[in-house]
Design a protein around this motif. Structure first.
Motif, mmCIF file in Angstrom:
data_model
loop_
_atom_site.group_PDB
_atom_site.id
_atom_site.type_symbol
_atom_site.label_atom_id
_atom_site.label_comp_id
_atom_site.label_asym_id
_atom_site.label_seq_id
_atom_site.Cartn_x
_atom_site.Cartn_y
_atom_site.Cartn_z
ATOM 1 N N ARG A 88 0.825 -1.206 0.000
ATOM 2 C CA ARG A 88 0.000 0.000 0.000
ATOM 3 C C ARG A 88 0.865 1.263 0.000
ATOM 4 N N ALA A 89 1.996 1.219 0.684
ATOM 5 C CA ALA A 89 2.866 2.401 0.728
ATOM 6 C C ALA A 89 3.345 2.772 -0.668
ATOM 7 N N ARG A 90 3.730 1.780 -1.469
ATOM 8 C CA ARG A 90 4.144 2.051 -2.851
ATOM 9 C C ARG A 90 2.982 2.654 -3.637
ATOM 10 N N ALA A 91 1.790 2.103 -3.435
ATOM 11 C CA ALA A 91 0.622 2.587 -4.170
ATOM 12 C C ALA A 91 0.326 4.046 -3.841
ATOM 13 N N GLU A 92 0.364 4.377 -2.560
ATOM 14 C CA GLU A 92 0.057 5.748 -2.161
ATOM 15 C C GLU A 92 1.066 6.741 -2.718
ATOM 16 N N ALA A 93 2.302 6.291 -2.903
ATOM 17 C CA ALA A 93 3.349 7.181 -3.423
ATOM 18 C C ALA A 93 3.282 7.354 -4.938
ATOM 19 N N THR A 94 2.534 6.482 -5.624
ATOM 20 C CA THR A 94 2.551 6.503 -7.094
ATOM 21 C C THR A 94 1.192 6.829 -7.716
ATOM 22 N N ARG A 95 0.149 7.044 -6.920
ATOM 23 C CA ARG A 95 -1.189 7.301 -7.481
ATOM 24 C C ARG A 95 -1.177 8.591 -8.303
ATOM 25 N N LEU A 123 1.531 -8.377 5.387
ATOM 26 C CA LEU A 123 0.717 -7.899 4.284
ATOM 27 C C LEU A 123 -0.721 -7.743 4.739
ATOM 28 N N GLY A 124 -1.256 -6.520 4.569
ATOM 29 C CA GLY A 124 -2.640 -6.245 4.917
ATOM 30 C C GLY A 124 -3.531 -6.332 3.694
ATOM 31 N N PRO A 125 -4.817 -5.924 3.828
ATOM 32 C CA PRO A 125 -5.759 -6.028 2.715
ATOM 33 C C PRO A 125 -5.258 -5.351 1.443
ATOM 34 N N TRP A 126 -5.338 -6.097 0.334
ATOM 35 C CA TRP A 126 -4.973 -5.707 -1.029
ATOM 36 C C TRP A 126 -3.465 -5.668 -1.248
ATOM 37 N N GLU A 127 -2.675 -5.951 -0.225
ATOM 38 C CA GLU A 127 -1.244 -6.124 -0.453
ATOM 39 C C GLU A 127 -1.004 -7.534 -0.980
ATOM 40 N N SER A 128 0.192 -7.760 -1.545
ATOM 41 C CA SER A 128 0.361 -8.948 -2.378
ATOM 42 C C SER A 128 1.788 -9.468 -2.355
ATOM 43 N N ALA A 129 1.933 -10.680 -2.905
ATOM 44 C CA ALA A 129 3.252 -11.288 -3.091
ATOM 45 C C ALA A 129 3.251 -12.021 -4.419
ATOM 46 N N PHE A 130 4.433 -12.105 -5.021
ATOM 47 C CA PHE A 130 4.650 -12.903 -6.225
ATOM 48 C C PHE A 130 5.749 -13.900 -5.927
ATOM 49 N N VAL A 131 5.509 -15.167 -6.280
ATOM 50 C CA VAL A 131 6.501 -16.231 -6.085
ATOM 51 C C VAL A 131 6.643 -16.965 -7.411
ATOM 52 N N TRP A 161 1.184 -0.943 -7.263
ATOM 53 C CA TRP A 161 1.322 -1.702 -6.022
ATOM 54 C C TRP A 161 2.533 -2.620 -6.069
ATOM 55 N N MET A 162 2.879 -3.139 -7.233
ATOM 56 C CA MET A 162 4.068 -3.973 -7.407
ATOM 57 C C MET A 162 4.739 -3.550 -8.707
ATOM 58 N N ASP A 163 6.020 -3.242 -8.645
ATOM 59 C CA ASP A 163 6.753 -2.754 -9.817
ATOM 60 C C ASP A 163 8.154 -3.323 -9.766
ATOM 61 N N THR A 164 8.500 -4.153 -10.759
ATOM 62 C CA THR A 164 9.813 -4.800 -10.773
ATOM 63 C C THR A 164 10.590 -4.501 -12.051
ATOM 64 N N GLY A 165 10.256 -3.404 -12.718
ATOM 65 C CA GLY A 165 10.962 -3.055 -13.933
ATOM 66 C C GLY A 165 10.270 -3.580 -15.173
#
Length: 257
Positions: free
Chosen positions: A7-14, A218-226, A34-38
């Motif tokens: 969520r912190a990434r999302a709030e900084a990039t909206r 990870l709280g609501p709407w936060e995520s992980a990729f594996v 919310w997730m950005d890996t290039g």
């Protein structure tokens, strides 16, 4: 690769994005990362939130990468399917879908891809389409559980709302009481020496409560990729339990490699 969407990434990039599709009205969408890996062309997991304004229409289109969309707020339709929280939509690479129509409440949805892509291609631009297998999935609405309910669950459960298919596509909803471990089934590793091993890549999105593990909470709407080549971290539910949607992502079809 294991990465997290926060969520912190999302709030900084909206940011606001003015859009005008051919022959349509001008609209102002909002987008947050919310997730950005290039932008690696083989593996660059991406999750962004789209806030689509009321009564706006995104035309029927396709993308060059496999993608999930997670519709969690508002109302509208995608093609002939009504949208209500929580709906999961999947479209494989070069698979047309839409139009995407927002109702009076607008729409909020996550777009989730294992490989970065910019923009959409209207289905009218047929010269950009490539022949190959087309893949759709649409499931929902899925009820979101309140923490009061999750805390009182007697045991963890996993519901296959779209059972895992031979190509690696699947959607599972896990419900965990406080402290319970997330132990999902995972599809087999299906890579070879000549292709990136995308079958079995897994996105997890927290719907309610919280998930702990790998130094993250990870709280609501936060995520992980594996990615398929990595072990799933030892995730457990937080004090309020957890409801998690697991999105199994197939490898891009050979015709589009």
């Amino acid at each position: 690769m294991i990465v997290y969407g926060t969520r912190a990434r999302a709030e900084a990039t909206r940011r606001a994005i003015p859009l005008r599709f051919e022959g349509g009205e001008p609209y102002v969408f909002h987008k947050s990362e919310w997730m950005d890996t290039g932008k690696d062309p083989q593996l660059s997991p991406t999750i962004f939130l789209v806030e689509q304004p009321p009564h706006s229409v995104a035309p029927a289109h396709f993308h060059r990468q496999n993608q999930f969309q997670l519709f969690f707020d508002g109302d509208g339709s995608i093609g002939r399917h009504a949208l209500a929280p929580l709906t999961v939509h999947y479209a494989g690479a070069y698979t047309g879908y839409g139009p995407l129509v927002a109702g009076s409440a607008g729409l909020k949805y996550f777009t989730i891809r294992p490989v970065f892509e910019s923009g959409l291609v209207p289905v009218t631009e047929r010269e950009q389409m490539i022949r190959g297998p087309k893949r759709h999935a649409h499931v929902g609405p899925i009820a979101t559980d309140a923490p009061d309910h999750l805390r009182t669950l007697p045991t963890a459960t996993c519901e296959d709302v779209f059972p895992l298919a031979e190509d690696g596509l699947g959607v599972t909803v896990a419900r965990l009481p406080a402290g319970a471990a997330l132990v999902p089934a995972r599809p087999p590793h299906a890579g070879d020496l000549f292709r990136p091993p995308h079958a079995g890549d897994l996105f997890l999105v927290v719907l309610s409560g919280s998930l702990r593990g790998d130094g993250q909470e990870l709280g609501p709407w936060e995520s992980a990729f594996v990615s398929a080549g990595d072990a799933l971290p030892g995730f457990t539910a937080g004090n309020d339990g957890a409801q998690v949607v697991l999105l199994y992502t197939p490898r891009k079809a050979d015709a589009y490699a």
